[in-house]
Design an enzyme around this catalytic site. Structure first.
Site, PDB file in Angstrom:
ATOM      1  CB  SER A  35      -0.875   0.001   1.254  1.00  0.00           C
ATOM      2  OG  SER A  35      -1.324   1.322   1.490  1.00  0.00           O
ATOM      3  CG  HIS A  59      -9.083  -0.473   0.315  1.00  0.00           C
ATOM      4  ND1 HIS A  59      -8.402  -0.498   1.507  1.00  0.00           N
ATOM      5  CD2 HIS A  59     -10.383  -0.665   0.638  1.00  0.00           C
ATOM      6  CE1 HIS A  59      -9.256  -0.673   2.496  1.00  0.00           C
ATOM      7  NE2 HIS A  59     -10.470  -0.767   1.987  1.00  0.00           N
ATOM      8  CG  ASP A  71      -5.097   2.209   0.803  1.00  0.00           C
ATOM      9  OD1 ASP A  71      -5.971   1.341   0.994  1.00  0.00           O
ATOM     10  OD2 ASP A  71      -3.889   2.024   1.036  1.00  0.00           O
ATOM     11  CG  MET A 120      -8.747   6.758   2.164  1.00  0.00           C
ATOM     12  SD  MET A 120      -7.888   7.024   3.715  1.00  0.00           S
ATOM     13  CE  MET A 120      -6.831   5.563   3.748  1.00  0.00           C
ATOM     14  CG  ASP A 159      -5.571  -2.865   3.876  1.00  0.00           C
ATOM     15  OD1 ASP A 159      -4.484  -2.455   4.296  1.00  0.00           O
ATOM     16  OD2 ASP A 159      -6.371  -2.157   3.212  1.00  0.00           O
ATOM     17  CG  MET A 168     -10.924  -3.257   6.135  1.00  0.00           C
ATOM     18  SD  MET A 168      -9.479  -2.814   5.154  1.00  0.00           S
ATOM     19  CE  MET A 168      -8.619  -1.645   6.236  1.00  0.00           C
ATOM     20  CG  HIS A 214      -4.070  -2.190  -1.178  1.00  0.00           C
ATOM     21  ND1 HIS A 214      -5.188  -3.012  -1.195  1.00  0.00           N
ATOM     22  CD2 HIS A 214      -4.315  -1.247  -0.231  1.00  0.00           C
ATOM     23  CE1 HIS A 214      -6.060  -2.576  -0.304  1.00  0.00           C
ATOM     24  NE2 HIS A 214      -5.569  -1.510   0.294  1.00  0.00           N
ATOM     25  CG  MET A 270     -11.250   2.585   2.459  1.00  0.00           C
ATOM     26  SD  MET A 270      -9.692   2.784   3.331  1.00  0.00           S
ATOM     27  CE  MET A 270      -8.569   2.847   1.933  1.00  0.00           C
TER      28      MET A 270
HETATM   29  C1  DX5 Z   1      -5.879   1.754   5.825  1.00  0.00           C
HETATM   30  C2  DX5 Z   1      -5.526   1.324   4.421  1.00  0.00           C
HETATM   31  C3  DX5 Z   1      -4.342   0.465   4.354  1.00  0.00           C
HETATM   32  C4  DX5 Z   1      -3.073   1.072   4.892  1.00  0.00           C
HETATM   33  C5  DX5 Z   1      -2.185  -0.063   5.316  1.00  0.00           C
HETATM   34  O1  DX5 Z   1      -7.146   2.273   5.819  1.00  0.00           O
HETATM   35  O2  DX5 Z   1      -6.605   0.603   3.852  1.00  0.00           O
HETATM   36  O3  DX5 Z   1      -4.158  -0.072   3.051  1.00  0.00           O
HETATM   37  O4  DX5 Z   1      -2.387   1.885   3.993  1.00  0.00           O
HETATM   38  O5  DX5 Z   1      -1.052   0.469   5.917  1.00  0.00           O
HETATM   39  P1  DX5 Z   1      -0.308  -0.309   7.101  1.00  0.00           P
HETATM   40  O6  DX5 Z   1       0.200  -1.595   6.539  1.00  0.00           O
HETATM   41  O7  DX5 Z   1       0.765   0.646   7.485  1.00  0.00           O
HETATM   42  O8  DX5 Z   1      -1.314  -0.548   8.197  1.00  0.00           O
HETATM   43 ZN    ZN Z   2      -6.207  -0.449   2.013  1.00  0.00          ZN
END
Ligand code: DX5
Ligand code: ZN
Length: 228
Positions: free
Chosen positions: A10, A70, A37, A39, A175, A141, A35, A72
């Site tokens: 990520s 991903h 993310d 948001m 994740d 998660m 991956h 969110m």
């Molecule tokens: C959190 C994200 C993750 C995050 C993981 O909401 O979905 O993908 O970046 O990072 P680490 O491995 O540092 O928890």
């Molecule tokens: Zn993620």
């Protein structure tokens, strides 16, 4: 068994001013996929980037790297087509964000992407189960979504074990807080797609971390196949 160990860094915890080169660096260090993310500041209390950035990343890394989006976001149906056009390969949405998962799954498939379905820590795996036959990947998660660098929630592992027992060939992703110190729990429970942010990106030696994570998962897969 039709699934294999795959490690997807990520890039949330990398230098966001250098996302393209960070993606290239992760692939060069042996990542199996990326991956990404997304948001929206609504579904989660943080904001990252959208499809214009994904399009730029695709142009930067070329056609091959697999982009697991991903999502969110509160309205995942809004971004299916733009993400497909931008070069996303898999669209992983949260079950909590929709009352019509079946329709969304269909739309994602029709747009040419694979389908991932994610659940937050407070959502039971029984709620995901009815869709498991229609998706490519389930994401359990292991932190509350929103930020990198949080502590791994080991109490999510029964969800992974249950999914693995019920759906032996499903891709199951974890994740949040996954790294060398927590990977064995994930691997034993039956996860095979491993997202790792800070543990990989902030390491002095990302290649070794990626290799270590993949080895742990591959060994657990092998052990499971021998036990059957
Ligand atoms: C959190 C994200 C993750 C995050 C993981 O909401 O979905 O993908 O970046 O990072 P680490 O491995 O540092 O928890
Ligand atoms: Zn993620």
């Amino acid at each position: 068994m039709s699934y294999s160990a795959k490690i997807g860094p990520s890039i949330l915890s990398s230098d966001l001013a250098c996302l393209g080169s960070e993606c290239v660096r992760m692939m060069e260090c042996g990542a199996d996929y990326l991956h990404l993310d997304v948001m929206d500041g609504n579904f989660v209390p943080n904001i990252t980037f959208g499809h214009p950035m994904v399009e730029c990343l695709r142009n930067c890394v070329g056609p091959d790297p697999f982009f697991d989006m991903h999502m969110m976001v509160s309205r995942p149906e809004q971004w299916v087509k733009p993400m497909a056009a931008a070069g996303a390969n898999q669209y992983t949405f949260h079950l909590e964000t929709t009352t019509n998962a079946g329709n969304l799954i269909k739309e994602i498939r029709e747009s040419g992407m694979k389908v991932g379905l994610a659940i937050k820590p407070g959502t039971t795996v029984e709620e995901l189960a009815p869709w498991a036959g229609q998706i490519d990947m389930a994401l359990v998660m292991t932190v509350e979504p929103g930020f990198g660098g949080q502590k791994f929630m080991e109490d999510m592992m029964p969800k992974v074990s249950w999914l693995r027992s019920q759906f032996p060939s499903l891709d199951i992703e974890v994740d949040g807080g996954v790294g060398p110190s927590t990977i064995h729990k994930c691997a034993e429970a039956g996860a095979n797609m491993i997202v790792s942010g800070s543990a990989v990106v902030s390491s002095d030696d990302p290649r070794s971390v990626i290799t270590m994570l993949r080895t742990a998962v591959s060994e657990a897969i092998q052990k499971r196949s021998l036990d059957r």
